[in-house]
Design an enzyme around this catalytic site. Structure first.
Site, short mmCIF file in Angstrom:
data_model
loop_
_atom_site.label_atom_id
_atom_site.label_comp_id
_atom_site.label_asym_id
_atom_site.label_seq_id
_atom_site.Cartn_x
_atom_site.Cartn_y
_atom_site.Cartn_z
N GLU A 82 3.55 -9.27 -10.69
CA GLU A 82 2.35 -9.98 -10.94
C GLU A 82 1.33 -9.36 -12.17
O GLU A 82 0.54 -10.18 -12.49
CB GLU A 82 1.30 -9.93 -9.72
N GLU A 113 18.42 3.13 2.38
CA GLU A 113 17.05 4.02 2.31
C GLU A 113 17.47 5.44 2.74
O GLU A 113 16.60 6.25 2.40
CB GLU A 113 15.97 3.54 3.08
#
Length: 274
Positions: A82, A113
């Site tokens: 953004e 992960e």
């Protein structure tokens, strides 16, 4: 860390969720969510230290990397994506990385992960250096993908921050500027996409927005460098030009905006003494 307690994994304070009405579920979730901004307010000094260090790096030509897994990784990617349209910062200055790569943005990548080496390998692809700043995001504060990367960064003099929701977590020990937002047990036991995810999003908003303001991407209270990527933003930009230059004609302001490509450039060009 013998005294480390995973608050995010503690049992929910609520029971028999499957027996609640929809209204009860929503009321109780909202009741829990109200605690999140209070928890964030308590760690503003931690966030301030991180932002001050980050601003110095960006102003000196460095980049910001977000690193996370699962929900945490997706939130980092969202924040990074953004920045260019909102503040006109070029692509590649704020970069979000997620365990498992781009595929993991939409669906889980099994055990990604848990790889303590891969986070650093992902950073190396972008030639990370001591000019840059790396923020690890992990609600639990124990994600090996993130911790391993932060440890490698520290050993090479690369500045690091972290955002977690457990006090005294391993990720905090690996970061130069740790932020710990302790929001308590989740409404659904262990579901850190809830309060923990909300807390992380709020902190990310604060970090990126305050940084963009401090490096001059906002004037007064306006996004004068935003990209004109859709009709809504062009309209918003046009009205900003009208206000800044005291122009009453919408079409004139619109032509100036499109000619110069941003509110800031249009306003600066017309205000510049000839």
């Amino acid at each position: 860390m013998a005294d480390f307690v995973r608050v995010t994994e503690q049992e929910s304070l609520y029971h028999a969720l499957d027996k609640m009405t929809v209204a009860e579920l929503l009321f109780n979730m909202n009741k829990e969510d109200l605690q999140v901004p209070i928890a964030v307010s308590k760690v503003i000094p931690q966030i301030e230290q991180l932002v001050n260090a980050l601003v110095d790096k960006i102003l000196a030509g460095g980049r910001l990397f977000y690193l996370g897994a699962g929900t945490s990784g997706r939130l980092g990617i969202l924040d990074a994506s953004e920045i260019p349209p909102t503040y006109g910062l070029p692509q590649g200055i704020v970069i979000g990385l997620i365990a498992g790569g781009d595929e993991a943005i939409r669906k889980p990548v099994e055990k990604a992960e848990d790889n303590a080496e891969q986070g650093w390998e992902d950073l190396k692809i972008h030639s990370v250096s001591d000019k840059d700043f790396v923020i690890g995001i992990a609600a639990s504060g124990t994600t090996p993908y993130v911790i391993g990367a932060l440890q490698q960064c520290r050993s090479r003099g690369i500045s690091t921050g972290s955002i977690s929701c457990n006090p005294g977590s391993p990720i905090s020990a690996a970061a130069d500027f740790p932020v710990e937002v302790v929001v308590g047990p989740e409404f659904v036991t262990g579901s850190t996409r809830l309060k923990s995810g909300t807390a992380q999003k709020l902190v990310l908003n604060m970090i990126s927005t305050s940084t963009m303001i401090r490096i001059g991407r906002v004037e007064d209270n306006k996004m004068v460098n935003m990209q004109l990527s859709n009709e809504k933003l062009v309209d918003r930009g046009t009205r900003m030009v009208m206000e800044e230059l005291n122009i009453s004609d919408y079409e004139t302001a619109n032509q100036l905006l499109l000619q110069y490509g941003s509110v800031k450039k249009a306003v600066d060009a017309k205000k510049k003494p000839h």
